[in-house]
Scaffold this active site. Sequence first.
Site, PDB file in Angstrom:
ATOM      1  N   MET A 134      28.102  -1.971 -17.716  1.00  0.00           N
ATOM      2  CA  MET A 134      28.749  -3.244 -17.436  1.00  0.00           C
ATOM      3  C   MET A 134      27.832  -4.367 -17.912  1.00  0.00           C
ATOM      4  O   MET A 134      26.723  -4.527 -17.401  1.00  0.00           O
ATOM      5  CB  MET A 134      29.012  -3.376 -15.937  1.00  0.00           C
ATOM      6  CG  MET A 134      29.788  -2.213 -15.338  1.00  0.00           C
ATOM      7  SD  MET A 134      29.587  -2.067 -13.543  1.00  0.00           S
ATOM      8  CE  MET A 134      30.367  -3.592 -13.009  1.00  0.00           C
ATOM      9  N   GLY A 167      25.059  -7.571 -14.553  1.00  0.00           N
ATOM     10  CA  GLY A 167      24.685  -6.491 -15.471  1.00  0.00           C
ATOM     11  C   GLY A 167      24.293  -5.206 -14.771  1.00  0.00           C
ATOM     12  O   GLY A 167      23.422  -5.210 -13.928  1.00  0.00           O
ATOM     13  N   SER A 168      24.904  -4.095 -15.113  1.00  0.00           N
ATOM     14  CA  SER A 168      24.667  -2.889 -14.336  1.00  0.00           C
ATOM     15  C   SER A 168      25.374  -1.688 -14.954  1.00  0.00           C
ATOM     16  O   SER A 168      25.822  -1.735 -16.082  1.00  0.00           O
ATOM     17  CB  SER A 168      25.155  -3.115 -12.901  1.00  0.00           C
ATOM     18  OG  SER A 168      26.415  -3.742 -12.923  1.00  0.00           O
ATOM     19  N   ARG A 169      25.506  -0.637 -14.133  1.00  0.00           N
ATOM     20  CA  ARG A 169      26.100   0.603 -14.621  1.00  0.00           C
ATOM     21  C   ARG A 169      26.726   1.365 -13.458  1.00  0.00           C
ATOM     22  O   ARG A 169      26.276   1.280 -12.313  1.00  0.00           O
ATOM     23  CB  ARG A 169      24.991   1.431 -15.273  1.00  0.00           C
ATOM     24  CG  ARG A 169      25.350   2.830 -15.666  1.00  0.00           C
ATOM     25  CD  ARG A 169      24.203   3.433 -16.442  1.00  0.00           C
ATOM     26  NE  ARG A 169      24.122   4.875 -16.323  1.00  0.00           N
ATOM     27  CZ  ARG A 169      23.234   5.621 -16.950  1.00  0.00           C
ATOM     28  NH1 ARG A 169      22.335   5.062 -17.723  1.00  0.00           N
ATOM     29  NH2 ARG A 169      23.228   6.923 -16.789  1.00  0.00           N
TER      30      ARG A 169
END
Length: 220
Positions: free
Chosen positions: A101, A189-191
Amino acid sequence: MKLHREGYLIILIGVLILGAIHVGNYFLLQATGWDWLYYLLTLGEVVMLYLIVQFFRVPNRTVNAEDLDIVCPADGKVVVIEEVEETEYFKDKRIQVSIFMSPLNVHANWNPIKGIVKYVKYHPGLFLVAWHPKSSTDNERSTFVVQHENGKEVLFRQIAGAVARRICYYAKEGDKVDQGTEFGFIKFGSRIDLFLPLDAKVDVKIGDVVKGKLTKIGSL
């Protein structure tokens, strides 16, 4: 389209800070004849506020999936599809599907299947870039397992990245959840990693751009 509750305070702080900067720019620049610089900085302030607001947007979406479908838990891009050893909960081999993301994606997170929440655990950790191979095990993260009524379980994990500094989640063990209901939010921001049974059908491929609640990841 609406704004996520996790963004209310940050948006307010952003408005106050940018408003103060704008007033300062007015007296320092426009009032002294530097009109072009004043308007340039004003444009920058508007863009910055837009980026802050759009990060916390939550689009109106309706799940249209079959009972055994696994719907996408987040917006982003598929960066990993592989068979791995899941070491936290299952302690056996699973199919891992990872979604990266970016800060421009919607950052609300949704349950991929309906069922009972069997496991919830938060892990403090590092802030490696979200696509780093060790981010799944070393970064700050939250792990969830939902058991479908057919007995199959899906594990999904929020992972903080180099920019993300706060994972928010609302699921609790024992909760009964519906497919596509919100379980959390990750700031900046990430996953998201999913760990599926080996016999699960996967309908996406690496590089696919996916939409939370809308894209079908696969089926149990």
